[in-house]
Design a protein around this motif. Structure first.
Motif, PDB file in Angstrom:
ATOM      1  N   SER A 106       1.159  -1.700   9.991  1.00 59.58           N
ATOM      2  CA  SER A 106       1.319  -2.053   8.635  1.00 59.58           C
ATOM      3  C   SER A 106       0.114  -2.255   7.942  1.00 59.58           C
ATOM      4  O   SER A 106      -0.765  -2.879   8.176  1.00 59.58           O
ATOM      5  N   THR A 107      -0.038  -1.892   6.559  1.00 59.46           N
ATOM      6  CA  THR A 107      -1.103  -1.992   5.857  1.00 59.46           C
ATOM      7  C   THR A 107      -1.051  -2.810   4.609  1.00 59.46           C
ATOM      8  O   THR A 107      -1.843  -3.170   4.068  1.00 59.46           O
ATOM      9  N   ILE A 108      -0.029  -3.547   4.867  1.00 66.44           N
ATOM     10  CA  ILE A 108       0.450  -4.830   3.741  1.00 66.44           C
ATOM     11  C   ILE A 108       0.037  -6.160   4.655  1.00 66.44           C
ATOM     12  O   ILE A 108       0.646  -6.485   5.449  1.00 66.44           O
ATOM     13  N   ASN A 123       9.950   1.918   5.434  1.00 68.41           N
ATOM     14  CA  ASN A 123       9.082   3.328   5.584  1.00 68.41           C
ATOM     15  C   ASN A 123       9.640   4.412   6.372  1.00 68.41           C
ATOM     16  O   ASN A 123       9.804   5.623   6.080  1.00 68.41           O
ATOM     17  N   THR A 173      10.710   8.163   5.180  1.00 69.64           N
ATOM     18  CA  THR A 173      10.169   9.226   5.704  1.00 69.64           C
ATOM     19  C   THR A 173      11.005  10.108   6.565  1.00 69.64           C
ATOM     20  O   THR A 173      11.068  11.252   6.346  1.00 69.64           O
ATOM     21  N   TYR A 218       9.409  -3.109  -0.542  1.00 69.50           N
ATOM     22  CA  TYR A 218       8.547  -2.169   0.229  1.00 69.50           C
ATOM     23  C   TYR A 218       8.146  -1.439  -0.755  1.00 69.50           C
ATOM     24  O   TYR A 218       6.591  -1.056  -0.650  1.00 69.50           O
ATOM     25  N   THR A 271       3.978  -0.895  -1.719  1.00 70.15           N
ATOM     26  CA  THR A 271       3.224   0.317  -1.135  1.00 70.15           C
ATOM     27  C   THR A 271       2.787   1.238  -2.235  1.00 70.15           C
ATOM     28  O   THR A 271       2.228   2.380  -2.171  1.00 70.15           O
ATOM     29  N   ARG A 272       3.103   0.937  -3.553  1.00 70.89           N
ATOM     30  CA  ARG A 272       2.757   1.768  -4.652  1.00 70.89           C
ATOM     31  C   ARG A 272       1.281   2.078  -4.794  1.00 70.89           C
ATOM     32  O   ARG A 272       1.033   3.399  -5.147  1.00 70.89           O
ATOM     33  N   HIS A 273       0.589   1.331  -4.314  1.00 71.17           N
ATOM     34  CA  HIS A 273      -0.901   1.838  -4.312  1.00 71.17           C
ATOM     35  C   HIS A 273      -1.064   3.027  -3.132  1.00 71.17           C
ATOM     36  O   HIS A 273      -1.917   3.941  -3.124  1.00 71.17           O
ATOM     37  N   HIS A 274      -0.373   2.930  -2.273  1.00 72.83           N
ATOM     38  CA  HIS A 274      -0.586   4.305  -1.015  1.00 72.83           C
ATOM     39  C   HIS A 274      -0.148   5.537  -1.653  1.00 72.83           C
ATOM     40  O   HIS A 274      -0.693   6.568  -1.429  1.00 72.83           O
ATOM     41  N   ARG A 275       0.784   5.593  -2.531  1.00 72.37           N
ATOM     42  CA  ARG A 275       1.252   6.812  -3.395  1.00 72.37           C
ATOM     43  C   ARG A 275       0.086   7.091  -4.416  1.00 72.37           C
ATOM     44  O   ARG A 275       0.150   8.360  -4.992  1.00 72.37           O
ATOM     45  N   SER A 302      -2.850   7.978  -4.502  1.00 74.63           N
ATOM     46  CA  SER A 302      -3.850   8.965  -4.020  1.00 74.63           C
ATOM     47  C   SER A 302      -3.304  10.367  -3.856  1.00 74.63           C
ATOM     48  O   SER A 302      -3.677  11.524  -3.711  1.00 74.63           O
TER      49      SER A 302
END
Length: 184
Positions: free
Chosen positions: A81-83, A98, A102, A134, A138-142, A144
């Motif tokens: 987890s990155t959160i 996730n 996925t 979730y 995780t908005r910041h993940h998308r 990039s």
């Protein structure tokens, strides 16, 4: 002399017929060669696609294995987890959210569901408040992702679905939202 001329004409006719036959054979052989080359290229494409699909399936199995390990072990879940600052239950829920996303994305990539069907699957997933949390977390993940990439377009579809569902004035959530065209 007339006999010689007749013999030459006869020979000339036979040579012409033989030449025409040879040309016909060459045309047929050239056509067969082109067809054979087209079939050889198609076989190579199918073999390449089969290899790619096998690699994708293997990667999916390994990803599922890692997810299972993380869901079973809180310490491993923290690595995956990155959160930060999630309680263990919420972390497992986000990891599962996730995995659902996925899975839908990979089903589309594999050709198991088309664009409209993917939209329908995602509309169901977006009914979950935990999935929406979730997705927001995780908005910041998308951010990039390349704007025109397939994953970015799917992410934009989820964003639009959530927005449409939030703005909807009907209890019939299964009719909310239209899938964007696949090229958008």
């Amino acid at each position: 002399m007339a006999t010689q001329k007749f013999g030459v004409q006869r020979l000339s006719s036979a040579a012409t017929a033989g030449l025409a036959f040879a040309v016909g054979v060459l045309v047929v052989l050239a056509a067969q060669q082109r067809r054979f080359e087209a079939l050889r290229l198609r076989v190579a494409q199918v073999e390449q696609a089969d290899g790619r699909n096998a690699r994708l399936a293997e990667q999916q199995r390994f990803q599922t294995y890692l997810l299972e390990k993380a869901l079973d072990d809180q310490d491993l879940a923290e690595v995956l987890s990155t959160i930060n600052e999630l309680d263990p239950t919420r972390r497992r829920q986000y990891l599962f959210a996730n995995a659902l996303y996925t899975n839908a994305l990979r089903a589309h990539r594999a050709g198991d569901v088309n664009w409209d069907e993917l939209h329908g699957h995602l509309r169901v997933i977006c009914q979950s408040a935990i999935f929406r949390d979730y997705w927001d977390a995780t908005r910041h993940h998308r951010a990039s992702l390349k704007e025109r990439s397939q994953e970015a377009r799917v992410g934009q579809m989820v964003d639009a679905l959530i927005r449409d569902l939030d703005e909807s004035d009907t209890e019939e959530w299964w009719v909310v939202g239209e899938p964007p065209s696949e090229q958008d």
